[in-house]
Design an enzyme around this catalytic site. Structure first.
Site, mmCIF file in Angstrom:
data_model
loop_
_atom_site.group_PDB
_atom_site.id
_atom_site.type_symbol
_atom_site.label_atom_id
_atom_site.label_comp_id
_atom_site.label_asym_id
_atom_site.label_seq_id
_atom_site.Cartn_x
_atom_site.Cartn_y
_atom_site.Cartn_z
ATOM 1 N N ILE A 90 0.844 -1.192 0.000
ATOM 2 C CA ILE A 90 0.000 0.000 0.000
ATOM 3 C C ILE A 90 0.883 1.247 0.000
ATOM 4 C CG2 ILE A 90 -1.793 1.243 1.263
ATOM 5 C CD1 ILE A 90 -2.217 -1.569 2.756
ATOM 6 N N CYS A 91 0.599 2.144 -0.910
ATOM 7 C CA CYS A 91 1.282 3.433 -0.957
ATOM 8 C C CYS A 91 0.393 4.435 -0.213
ATOM 9 C CB CYS A 91 1.494 3.855 -2.412
ATOM 10 S SG CYS A 91 2.264 5.469 -2.596
#
Length: 152
Positions: A90-91
């Site tokens: 996840i960014c």
């Protein structure tokens, strides 16, 4: 030792009442927890889907953020989102060392991810997803993402 005390308090709270759409699946130790999240607000991109998060804690938690990824199995897909890679990474600035604060906790991370999914309008992967997934050898906590798109 500080991490286990903090996680013990979080676990006690989470075994009580959690926000709608967040379910603690397992927390057998203070190293790895699994939590399911659902998007509650109507967003047709994620209707009737449940996503599983894996939280991995270091001894420096909550000074350091937990390592959080979506995990895929037969019942839980990886959500399609411009900031979520097909390998579950996840960014999100909240999960980055520069964006993390010890005031955050497992519940606040889950709520942030619910919000991120709720506001999404694009069912797509991040640019370069194939290459990132194929060639990245770093752990999520060691990545330094450039945050440039706050619109999704």
């Amino acid at each position: 030792m500080f991490a286990s005390r903090r996680l013990s308090k979080e676990l006690t709270k989470m075994q009580g009442q959690l926000p709608l759409g967040i379910t603690l699946v397992s927390a057998d130790n203070f190293e790895t927890w699994f939590v399911d999240i659902q998007v509650i607000d109507p967003n047709p991109l994620y209707a009737n889907e449940t996503y599983r998060l894996k939280f991995m804690f270091s001894q420096n938690y909550p000074i350091e953020p937990p390592e959080v990824v979506f995990v895929k199995d037969d019942a839980h897909p990886i959500p399609w989102h411009p900031h979520i890679y097909t390998n579950g990474i996840i960014c999100l600035d909240l999960l980055d060392r520069s964006g993390w604060s010890p005031v955050h906790n497992v519940e606040s991370v889950c709520v942030s991810l619910q919000s991120m999914l709720t506001s999404n309008t694009k069912k797509e992967r991040p640019p370069g997803d194939d290459n990132f997934v194929r060639y990245n050898r770093q752990r999520p906590r060691d990545l330094n993402f450039v945050f440039h798109d706050n619109q999704v």
